[in-house]
Enzyme design. Structure first.
Site, PDB file in Angstrom:
ATOM      1  N   LYS A  13     -17.479 -30.411 -18.184  1.00  0.00           N
ATOM      2  CA  LYS A  13     -16.990 -31.569 -17.427  1.00  0.00           C
ATOM      3  C   LYS A  13     -17.492 -31.534 -15.990  1.00  0.00           C
ATOM      4  O   LYS A  13     -17.949 -32.545 -15.468  1.00  0.00           O
ATOM      5  CB  LYS A  13     -15.449 -31.597 -17.390  1.00  0.00           C
ATOM      6  CG  LYS A  13     -14.782 -31.723 -18.739  1.00  0.00           C
ATOM      7  CD  LYS A  13     -13.269 -31.832 -18.588  1.00  0.00           C
ATOM      8  CE  LYS A  13     -12.638 -30.589 -17.984  1.00  0.00           C
ATOM      9  NZ  LYS A  13     -12.623 -29.414 -18.880  1.00  0.00           N
ATOM     10  N   ARG A  88      -4.604 -34.142 -17.379  1.00  0.00           N
ATOM     11  CA  ARG A  88      -4.620 -33.075 -18.369  1.00  0.00           C
ATOM     12  C   ARG A  88      -3.341 -33.065 -19.180  1.00  0.00           C
ATOM     13  O   ARG A  88      -3.190 -32.241 -20.072  1.00  0.00           O
ATOM     14  CB  ARG A  88      -4.712 -31.747 -17.616  1.00  0.00           C
ATOM     15  CG  ARG A  88      -5.989 -30.966 -17.827  1.00  0.00           C
ATOM     16  CD  ARG A  88      -5.804 -29.702 -17.017  1.00  0.00           C
ATOM     17  NE  ARG A  88      -6.749 -28.674 -17.238  1.00  0.00           N
ATOM     18  CZ  ARG A  88      -7.920 -28.558 -16.627  1.00  0.00           C
ATOM     19  NH1 ARG A  88      -8.349 -29.490 -15.813  1.00  0.00           N
ATOM     20  NH2 ARG A  88      -8.676 -27.517 -16.855  1.00  0.00           N
ATOM     21  N   ARG A 123     -20.402 -18.211 -17.336  1.00  0.00           N
ATOM     22  CA  ARG A 123     -20.196 -19.185 -16.262  1.00  0.00           C
ATOM     23  C   ARG A 123     -20.118 -18.534 -14.886  1.00  0.00           C
ATOM     24  O   ARG A 123     -19.501 -17.497 -14.703  1.00  0.00           O
ATOM     25  CB  ARG A 123     -18.908 -19.964 -16.510  1.00  0.00           C
ATOM     26  CG  ARG A 123     -18.567 -20.874 -15.331  1.00  0.00           C
ATOM     27  CD  ARG A 123     -17.861 -22.078 -15.757  1.00  0.00           C
ATOM     28  NE  ARG A 123     -16.461 -21.830 -16.014  1.00  0.00           N
ATOM     29  CZ  ARG A 123     -15.611 -22.815 -16.283  1.00  0.00           C
ATOM     30  NH1 ARG A 123     -16.020 -24.064 -16.338  1.00  0.00           N
ATOM     31  NH2 ARG A 123     -14.351 -22.543 -16.501  1.00  0.00           N
ATOM     32  N   ARG A 156     -15.377 -16.796 -12.076  1.00  0.00           N
ATOM     33  CA  ARG A 156     -13.994 -17.182 -11.822  1.00  0.00           C
ATOM     34  C   ARG A 156     -13.038 -16.179 -12.442  1.00  0.00           C
ATOM     35  O   ARG A 156     -13.273 -15.673 -13.511  1.00  0.00           O
ATOM     36  CB  ARG A 156     -13.727 -18.568 -12.400  1.00  0.00           C
ATOM     37  CG  ARG A 156     -13.987 -19.671 -11.414  1.00  0.00           C
ATOM     38  CD  ARG A 156     -13.991 -21.017 -12.056  1.00  0.00           C
ATOM     39  NE  ARG A 156     -12.868 -21.239 -12.973  1.00  0.00           N
ATOM     40  CZ  ARG A 156     -12.680 -22.390 -13.619  1.00  0.00           C
ATOM     41  NH1 ARG A 156     -13.522 -23.381 -13.443  1.00  0.00           N
ATOM     42  NH2 ARG A 156     -11.669 -22.535 -14.433  1.00  0.00           N
ATOM     43  N   ARG A 167      -6.116 -20.678 -21.908  1.00  0.00           N
ATOM     44  CA  ARG A 167      -6.511 -22.023 -21.481  1.00  0.00           C
ATOM     45  C   ARG A 167      -6.822 -22.915 -22.672  1.00  0.00           C
ATOM     46  O   ARG A 167      -6.529 -24.106 -22.666  1.00  0.00           O
ATOM     47  CB  ARG A 167      -7.705 -21.938 -20.533  1.00  0.00           C
ATOM     48  CG  ARG A 167      -7.265 -21.425 -19.152  1.00  0.00           C
ATOM     49  CD  ARG A 167      -8.430 -20.885 -18.360  1.00  0.00           C
ATOM     50  NE  ARG A 167      -9.423 -21.881 -18.085  1.00  0.00           N
ATOM     51  CZ  ARG A 167     -10.700 -21.603 -17.796  1.00  0.00           C
ATOM     52  NH1 ARG A 167     -11.109 -20.365 -17.786  1.00  0.00           N
ATOM     53  NH2 ARG A 167     -11.527 -22.565 -17.532  1.00  0.00           N
TER      54      ARG A 167
END
Ligand code: ADP
Ligand code: ZN
Length: 212
Positions: A13, A88, A123, A156, A167
């Site tokens: 996203k 969300r 990531r 992260r 998550r």
């Protein structure tokens, strides 16, 4: 044009929001980036959000609704914006409707769970501007350095395997119902991820009926 990007964590996203923001000339609003900046600055919102984020849980709706309301009232959003990572929950989506924000389209970026797990471990995000990269799929030009601003790329804290699992559970429980919510309103456009970010972006633009 007001757009919403929906999708599981790791769907891309943020990457797509950045590309769309450049191509459409409207700002992208990432609640994740706003919250990470608030934590870095030690603001009251940041202090409230940190424990939820570190655990992979959602930050309470009232905090998010406050942040988004404030951001959308700024002058650069008057021509429209790209909402990345918000809403969300159904409560957030209803708050956006109640605030009279007209949504033109909702892009649901679809991706398999295997692919998500593979992506998350690679990531990296820019400490300074929040841009996201992937060591395999979307590498920066210079290792460890942000293409946009020269900032340092870091992993992260919530990208560890255990937190990613939390998550994903939260996504299925709280966020996936939004697919139906927006389909009922005739706004949903489902786009499956493609081989790379440009190819995925081309599919999104096609779904929006845009040729740029
Ligand atoms: P991703 O989409 O990859 O999970 P984000 O950067 O969008 O990452 O979000 C990171 C974290 O920030 C979430 O796990 C959650 O704790 C918090 N967060 C971001 N946006 C919202 C939101 N709209 N509602 C509640 N929590 C949010
Ligand atoms: Zn940067």
């Amino acid at each position: 044009m007001n757009l919403i990007l929906l999708g599981a964590p790791g769907a891309g996203k943020g990457t797509q929001a950045e590309i769309l923001c450049k191509k459409l000339g409207i700002p992208s609003i990432s609640t994740g980036n706003i919250l990470r900046a608030a934590i870095k600055d030690g603001t009251p919102t940041g202090l409230k959000a940190k424990s939820y984020m570190d655990a992979g849980q959602l930050v309470p709706d009232e905090v998010i609704i406050g942040i988004v309301g404030e951001r959308l009232s700024q002058p650069d959003c008057q021509k429209g914006c790209i909402l990345d990572g918000v809403p969300r929950t159904i409560a957030q989506a209803e708050a956006i409707e109640k605030a009279g924000i007209r949504i033109d389209a909702v892009i649901s970026i679809e991706i398999s769970e295997d692919e998500i797990l593979r992506r998350m471990s690679g990531r990296r995000v820019c400490e300074a501007c929040g841009a996201s990269y992937n060591v395999e799929a979307v590498p920066p030009k210079v290792e460890g350095i942000c293409d946009n601003c020269g900032g340092k790329l870091i992993q992260r804290k919530d990208d560890t395997p255990e937190t990613v699992k939390a998550r994903l559970e939260v996504y299925h429980r709280e966020t996936e119902p939004l697919v139906d919510f927006y389909a009922k309103r005739g706004l949903l456009k489902a786009v499956e991820v493609a081989d790379n970010k440009e190819a995925t972006n081309a599919k999104i633009l096609a779904a929006l009926g845009l040729r740029l």
